[in-house]
Design a protein around this motif. Structure first.
Motif, PDB file in Angstrom:
ATOM      1  N   LYS A   1      -0.281   6.970  -2.140  1.00  8.34           N
ATOM      2  CA  LYS A   1      -1.396   6.040  -2.188  1.00  8.34           C
ATOM      3  C   LYS A   1      -1.618   6.336  -3.885  1.00  8.34           C
ATOM      4  O   LYS A   1      -2.518   6.964  -3.955  1.00  8.34           O
ATOM      5  N   MET A   2      -1.670   5.378  -4.631  1.00 11.75           N
ATOM      6  CA  MET A   2      -2.511   5.341  -5.998  1.00 11.75           C
ATOM      7  C   MET A   2      -3.401   3.512  -6.122  1.00 11.75           C
ATOM      8  O   MET A   2      -2.825   2.449  -5.887  1.00 11.75           O
ATOM      9  N   GLY A   3      -4.343   4.384  -5.375  1.00 10.59           N
ATOM     10  CA  GLY A   3      -5.107   3.109  -5.395  1.00 10.59           C
ATOM     11  C   GLY A   3      -5.606   2.807  -4.224  1.00 10.59           C
ATOM     12  O   GLY A   3      -5.039   2.867  -3.248  1.00 10.59           O
ATOM     13  N   ASP A   4      -5.168   1.370  -4.330  1.00  7.34           N
ATOM     14  CA  ASP A   4      -4.736   0.213  -3.113  1.00  7.34           C
ATOM     15  C   ASP A   4      -3.098   0.221  -3.228  1.00  7.34           C
ATOM     16  O   ASP A   4      -3.061  -0.617  -2.479  1.00  7.34           O
TER      17      ASP A   4
ATOM     18  N   LYS B   1       0.764  -3.947  -1.752  1.00  3.87           N
ATOM     19  CA  LYS B   1      -0.203  -3.958  -1.496  1.00  3.87           C
ATOM     20  C   LYS B   1      -0.761  -4.831   0.358  1.00  3.87           C
ATOM     21  O   LYS B   1       0.793  -4.882   0.634  1.00  3.87           O
TER      22      LYS B   1
ATOM     23  N   LYS C   1       3.424   1.235 -10.145  1.00  2.62           N
ATOM     24  CA  LYS C   1       1.656   1.034 -10.322  1.00  2.62           C
ATOM     25  C   LYS C   1       1.545   0.132 -11.730  1.00  2.62           C
ATOM     26  O   LYS C   1       0.173  -1.216 -12.229  1.00  2.62           O
TER      27      LYS C   1
ATOM     28  N   GLU D   1      -0.395  -4.180 -12.284  1.00  2.00           N
ATOM     29  CA  GLU D   1      -1.953  -4.220 -12.890  1.00  2.00           C
ATOM     30  C   GLU D   1      -1.190  -4.789 -14.328  1.00  2.00           C
ATOM     31  O   GLU D   1      -2.647  -5.172 -14.665  1.00  2.00           O
TER      32      GLU D   1
END
Length: 399
Positions: free
Chosen positions: A83-86, A100, A146, A150
């Motif tokens: 997991k990397m945040g959401d 996601k 990631k 983003e």
């Protein structure tokens, strides 16, 4: 057009194992929660010809994350989902996959030029295949996942108007290329020493739209240049394309014709814009010619014609044991001559340097022959398959 139909190429005379396995994998993949009804994007965000690196990226809509996780767990039993945040990420020897709730992304990065000898299936399923044949593909692509998820709009391709216009067009396949990236301008150290090249290539793009219609494939393409190059091309654009250059070419088996026109002064102007005018003039002066004389030699009208495209089977060896299938065709280029004196000077210099031999109106390209025994140059011989001649004010070059 379907994946199943395209997989027919995996069938061979030895059996259908490859086809059956690929078809079974595709059936499982179809039910992996990915949205195949909406757009699927494949991108090459980085090409570095100098360093031999290449990255690729695939983005698709996601309908069911649980199904995707189940598919990955079944196919890659040792894979660990992080997991990397959401964002959920799994790293494989060849790629990283991240998702996601509504999108899935696959990112791979080539870090060495030679990995073609490796079996792709081994690389996917067995990490030792990578280790034993290193260096191959980088597995450090989690951070890329990631970063790409983003991206702000002004950092992404969605900030380019030409790309957004392309996305508005109906298309089964749409292709967008940045000419600056494709030419390696951004990553080539030599190009970084020539800022004028980067300026001329800025905002240069090409787009293609492909649609599969009843019994045919329709392709439409556009090219775009940035303001600086656009202004230069407009300034030296020819008055009109000379279509008389193609009128005497037989139309029986024609495959394609292109004709274009520009003022020959474009060439020295282009050299000047690149900032290499002094270097080019120095090199040309050694041959006794100037850039302006080269420009004067041609009127600026060109045409290229191609016909009779076919594949021919050829055999080699005493017993014809070697066979190959090679493409063939008839190619002809017509170039309108400008100032006859300047043109004859260029031809004379080429003849003096030994690159051609003039026989009346025929121009015979020649190449020096090397005597194998003593290594000395012998009499230049005609280059087979290349023909050139002067017909009135036309220079004709053909195969």
């Amino acid at each position: 057009l379907s994946i199943e139909n395209m997989m027919q190429v995996l069938k061979d005379e030895n059996g259908n194992n490859g086809y059956t396995e690929a078809l079974d994998m595709w059936k499982q993949f179809k039910d992996a929660g990915i949205d195949f009804q909406s757009r699927v994007f494949v991108a090459v965000p980085e090409i570095n010809f100098n360093g031999g690196s290449l990255s690729f990226q695939l983005v698709a809509g996601l309908e069911d994350a649980a199904k995707l996780e189940a598919f990955i767990s079944k196919q890659f039993k040792d894979a660990k989902i992080e997991k990397m945040g959401d964002i959920s990420v799994v790293s494989l020897p060849m790629v990283s996959i991240g998702w996601k709730k509504d999108a899935v992304m696959m990112v791979g990065k080539q870090t060495a030029a030679d990995y073609g000898m490796l079996d792709t299936e081994d690389m996917l399923l067995d990490s030792s295949a990578v280790e034993n044949n290193a260096p191959v593909l980088s597995t450090d692509t989690k951070q890329d996942i990631k970063k790409y998820f983003e991206l702000k709009k002004d950092e992404s391709v969605a900030s380019i108007d030409v790309f957004n216009e392309l996305m508005e067009k109906p298309a089964d396949v749409a292709m967008f290329t940045s000419s600056e990236s494709a030419a390696g301008v951004a990553s080539n150290p030599f190009m970084n020493m020539m800022p004028q090249v980067k300026e001329l290539m800025a905002d240069a793009y090409s787009t293609s739209v492909i649609n599969f219609e009843d019994g045919k494939i329709v392709i439409e393409g556009d090219s775009y240049v940035g303001k600086k190059l656009g202004d230069l091309l407009k300034k030296y654009a020819g008055p009109v394309v000379d279509m008389s250059l193609v009128e005497r070419f037989p139309n029986a088996n024609i495959n394609g014709v292109t004709a274009f026109s520009f003022k020959p002064e474009l060439l020295p102007a282009f050299v000047k814009e690149l900032g290499v005018e002094a270097l080019v003039n120095m090199a040309l002066s050694q041959g006794g010619v100037t850039a302006d004389e080269i420009a004067k030699a041609f009127k600026g009208d060109f045409a290229v014609m191609f016909s009779d495209f076919a594949f021919e089977s050829k055999t080699f060896g005493k017993d014809a044991s070697y066979k190959s299938v090679e493409p063939t065709g008839k190619l002809l280029m017509a170039i309108r001559i400008g100032d006859k004196a300047a043109f004859n000077k260029l031809i004379g210099l080429a003849e003096k340097e030994g690159g051609i031999r003039r026989e009346g109106n025929r121009i015979v390209p020649v190449s020096p022959q090397i005597n194998v025994e003593d290594g000395e140059m012998t009499e230049p011989m005609p280059q087979l398959g290349v023909f050139a001649g002067i017909e009135g004010d036309l220079l004709i070059i053909s195969n």
